[in-house]
Design a protein around this motif. Structure first.
Motif, PDB file in Angstrom:
ATOM      1  N   MET A  97      43.187  36.671 -26.489  1.00 23.81           N
ATOM      2  CA  MET A  97      42.644  37.526 -27.533  1.00 23.81           C
ATOM      3  C   MET A  97      43.578  37.538 -28.729  1.00 23.81           C
ATOM      4  O   MET A  97      44.766  37.235 -28.583  1.00 23.81           O
ATOM      5  CB  MET A  97      42.591  38.941 -26.945  1.00 23.81           C
ATOM      6  N   GLY A  98      43.069  37.906 -29.877  1.00 26.25           N
ATOM      7  CA  GLY A  98      43.934  38.081 -31.035  1.00 26.25           C
ATOM      8  C   GLY A  98      44.787  39.324 -30.856  1.00 26.25           C
ATOM      9  O   GLY A  98      44.370  40.271 -30.186  1.00 26.25           O
TER      10      GLY A  98
ATOM     11  N   VAL B 129      43.065  46.702 -32.249  1.00 31.52           N
ATOM     12  CA  VAL B 129      41.812  47.422 -32.505  1.00 31.52           C
ATOM     13  C   VAL B 129      41.398  48.222 -31.272  1.00 31.52           C
ATOM     14  O   VAL B 129      41.042  49.400 -31.373  1.00 31.52           O
ATOM     15  CB  VAL B 129      40.689  46.451 -32.926  1.00 31.52           C
ATOM     16  N   THR B 130      41.468  47.626 -30.099  1.00 32.26           N
ATOM     17  CA  THR B 130      41.025  48.338 -28.905  1.00 32.26           C
ATOM     18  C   THR B 130      42.038  49.424 -28.508  1.00 32.26           C
ATOM     19  O   THR B 130      41.678  50.405 -27.860  1.00 32.26           O
ATOM     20  CB  THR B 130      40.671  47.372 -27.746  1.00 32.26           C
ATOM     21  N   LEU B 131      43.279  49.302 -28.958  1.00 33.89           N
ATOM     22  CA  LEU B 131      44.250  50.387 -28.775  1.00 33.89           C
ATOM     23  C   LEU B 131      43.857  51.574 -29.656  1.00 33.89           C
ATOM     24  O   LEU B 131      43.873  52.721 -29.224  1.00 33.89           O
ATOM     25  CB  LEU B 131      45.654  49.880 -29.132  1.00 33.89           C
TER      26      LEU B 131
ATOM     27  N   CYS C 232      37.935  38.813 -31.253  1.00 32.55           N
ATOM     28  CA  CYS C 232      38.404  39.457 -32.493  1.00 32.55           C
ATOM     29  C   CYS C 232      38.304  40.971 -32.504  1.00 32.55           C
ATOM     30  O   CYS C 232      39.062  41.623 -33.193  1.00 32.55           O
ATOM     31  CB  CYS C 232      37.683  38.872 -33.693  1.00 32.55           C
TER      32      CYS C 232
ATOM     33  N   ASP D 225      35.176  48.285 -26.016  1.00 30.71           N
ATOM     34  CA  ASP D 225      36.340  48.949 -25.400  1.00 30.71           C
ATOM     35  C   ASP D 225      36.036  49.250 -23.933  1.00 30.71           C
ATOM     36  O   ASP D 225      36.848  48.997 -23.048  1.00 30.71           O
ATOM     37  CB  ASP D 225      36.660  50.274 -26.122  1.00 30.71           C
TER      38      ASP D 225
ATOM     39  N   ALA E 223      43.032  42.044 -32.414  1.00 28.14           N
ATOM     40  CA  ALA E 223      41.940  42.520 -31.558  1.00 28.14           C
ATOM     41  C   ALA E 223      42.466  43.515 -30.534  1.00 28.14           C
ATOM     42  O   ALA E 223      41.858  44.563 -30.285  1.00 28.14           O
ATOM     43  CB  ALA E 223      41.288  41.334 -30.851  1.00 28.14           C
ATOM     44  N   ALA E 224      43.631  43.198 -29.946  1.00 27.40           N
ATOM     45  CA  ALA E 224      44.234  44.104 -28.964  1.00 27.40           C
ATOM     46  C   ALA E 224      44.616  45.421 -29.632  1.00 27.40           C
ATOM     47  O   ALA E 224      44.494  46.490 -29.042  1.00 27.40           O
ATOM     48  CB  ALA E 224      45.464  43.458 -28.330  1.00 27.40           C
TER      49      ALA E 224
END
Lengths: 96, 470
Positions: free
Chosen positions: B138-139, B145-147, A55, A31, B142-143
């Motif tokens: 990106m997937g 997840v980082t949110l 991923c 992140d 995945a985006a």
């Protein structure tokens, strides 16, 4: 590449390629690296091309960086105070 | 130092947590191993830290609801071990259960369980296309997840390309978070609604709330963001990062646009590495276009005492995962503690709730089934991201009679990189099937071998030391 939607209350300081950087508690190293100006997390060993995570859930290994001297998947590793993170932007060399 | 427990659960997502709560109520000794730092799985990633504040509003009520299950999981007596990566499972040679080897704090450890429950979840189906290895691509998962874990969104306009519930959900979340959508390239092929209209009605009947929500999302997006339907092909370009994107609609001409962020999604598939390595029988699912382990009605695999619950056993979503986790816990409890009272009515309720969800699922599977081109990309596409093996290289080999992914692996190194074929497994299977005129179901996936995750010799050596001291 990414930006926070709100400023976090609590932070830690880590080192990215030798420079101190503030990170927020509870986020992963991936992140944090997604917010850096340099987009690459490293270079692909086969092609030498710059790569970034695909991923973010431990599957693709594109986020592999060195954390405190060990190869680690940045997307699975929470940031911790004093952590030393190194992106390897050169291609690994194999001794003859 | 081989600890013995009744049940080892791998994965602390909805299925693993539900199973742990249910089985610990019956007094079983349980260890839950999870790769992440906090429970919740991908669906409720970081939910404990995100329960209040702006991000919780952005992510929505279904996300926030996960906190309640996480609380109950934390409170249950199961021994939860976070940041533990499983790298090998040794089944008990037909006696049930087996040994689980994992890595925690850079040390290899081993645990023995009378039963093992794999609740290892799913991954996004990797839709290979030219340029998908560029930073900036990106997937969508995945985006998201980082949110959830970083509270962040792409800086600048985002192109979204794909189809399926997650694509629409993330687009809505991105807008709520103040992000900009440059365009939505909908890859759902034309003419999908009419032939699946019965499944649509069935889904509306059995799952009205999520279906209506999905329809509302689509309408809202179509009205407010540039919407391109029937996108059939994608190419990403740029030197060291994404700069332009070219898309082609069915029967249309290629359109090139500037792009800094491209998020793609073609549904999710079960993570099959653990069950493949164990040698559990697998079955091809035509409906979901992927392999899943063969399971009985309780989630037991072809190996006694080895169970699978949640999306690792076939995609059905988080609510189904909770129910499947509880059902597996009932079967495990019956096996390990036959004296315990079986609650027949409770099982009946679980099954009826599960069957309603599955009945609603059929429409999603059919309507959002990835287009053929997403599985059979052009020659210049990198299929194996780790080793940089292209579709052309794989096609050249299979033309010469190599009809087996393991042979492709041996000749090209596809699947030999750090991800161990998790990203290219289906790509290689589909290309091999294309050339040899067979079906991916017959071709199969790569063999999966230990270690499931890379482990250093130093980390491994600790295991021997522990054994000597024991």
């Amino acid at each position: 590449m990414f930006r926070k939607i709100a400023q976090p209350a609590q932070g830690v300081t880590v080192e990215v390629d030798g420079t101190p950087v503030r990170a927020s508690l509870g986020e992963t190293v991936a992140d944090l690296l997604l917010r850096q100006t340099e987009v690459g997390f490293g270079v692909n060993a086969a092609s030498g091309r710059v790569r970034a995570p695909y991923c973010m859930m431990g599957v693709c290994f594109e986020c592999l960086v060195e954390i405190d001297g060990r190869d680690s998947q940045a997307c699975l590793m929470p940031v911790r105070e004093g952590m030393r993170i190194t992106r390897r932007m050169g291609r690994p060399e194999v001794a003859a | 130092m081989s600890d013995h427990v009744d049940l080892i659960i791998i994965g602390a997502g909805p299925a693993g947590m539900s199973a742990a709560i249910a089985a610990s109520r019956q007094g079983l000794s349980i260890v839950v191993l999870d790769e992440q730092a906090r429970p919740g799985g991908q669906i409720w990633r970081n939910v404990e830290q995100r329960r209040d504040g702006a991000l919780s509003t952005v992510l929505g009520r279904d996300y926030a609801a996960g906190a309640e299950l996480v609380d109950r999981f934390r409170a249950c007596p199961a021994d939860y071990r976070a940041e533990a990566s499983v790298w090998h499972i040794d089944e008990g040679q037909g006696t049930g259960g087996g040994k689980v080897f994992y890595l925690k704090d850079h040390q290899a450890r081993v645990l023995e369980g009378r039963c093992i429950l794999l609740a290892t979840g799913a991954q996004e189906r990797p839709p290979a296309f030219p340029g998908w290895t560029l930073p900036g691509v990106m997937g969508i998962g995945a985006a998201q997840v980082t949110l959830k874990s970083g509270g962040q969104i792409p800086d600048g306009p985002v192109w979204i390309a794909g189809c399926g519930p997650l694509a629409y959900l993330y687009a809505m979340q991105l807008r709520r978070a103040g992000g900009t959508i440059a365009g939505f390239l909908d890859t759902t092929p034309p003419g999908r609604l009419l032939p699946n209209f019965f499944a649509f009605l069935q889904a509306m009947l059995f799952q009205p709330a999520p279906m209506l929500k999905g329809v509302a999302w689509q309408l809202a997006l179509r009205c407010t963001v540039p919407w391109v339907p029937h996108v059939a092909a994608l190419t990403a370009d740029g030197g060291d990062r994404l700069k332009t994107l070219t898309y082609t609609t069915t029967g249309g001409k290629p359109v090139t646009v500037e792009a800094a962020h491209l998020l793609v999604h073609e549904g999710i598939v079960p993570g099959t590495h653990p069950t493949l390595m164990l040698g559990c029988e697998q079955a091809w699912s035509d409906a979901q276009d992927c392999f899943a382990p063969k399971l009985d009605e309780w989630g037991e695999t072809s190996l006694p005492g080895i169970f699978v619950a949640g999306d690792a056993g076939g995609i059905a979503g988080a609510q189904a995962a909770r129910l499947r986790g509880e059902l597996a816990a009932v079967a495990i409890m019956r096996r390990l503690k036959p004296s315990a009272v079986a609650e027949r009515d409770a099982v009946k309720r679980l099954r009826s709730r599960l069957s309603r969800i599955i009945a609603g699922r059929a429409f999603l599977d059919r309507y959002f089934r990835p287009r053929e081109a997403a599985c059979l990309p052009p020659d210049d596409t990198v299929i194996c991201r780790c080793e940089g093996v292209t579709a052309a290289q794989i096609r050249a080999l299979t033309t010469n009679g190599l009809g087996d992914p393991n042979m492709v692996k041996a000749f090209t190194r596809a699947g030999m990189g750090p991800c161990q074929g998790r990203q290219c497994g289906y790509g290689v299977a589909r290309l091999t099937a294309e050339i040899t005129g067979t079906h991916a179901a017959t071709v199969g996936l790569y063999r999966a071998r230990p270690p499931l995750k890379p482990i250093t010799l130093g980390e491994l050596a600790v295991l021997d030391k522990q054994r000597t001291e024991a």
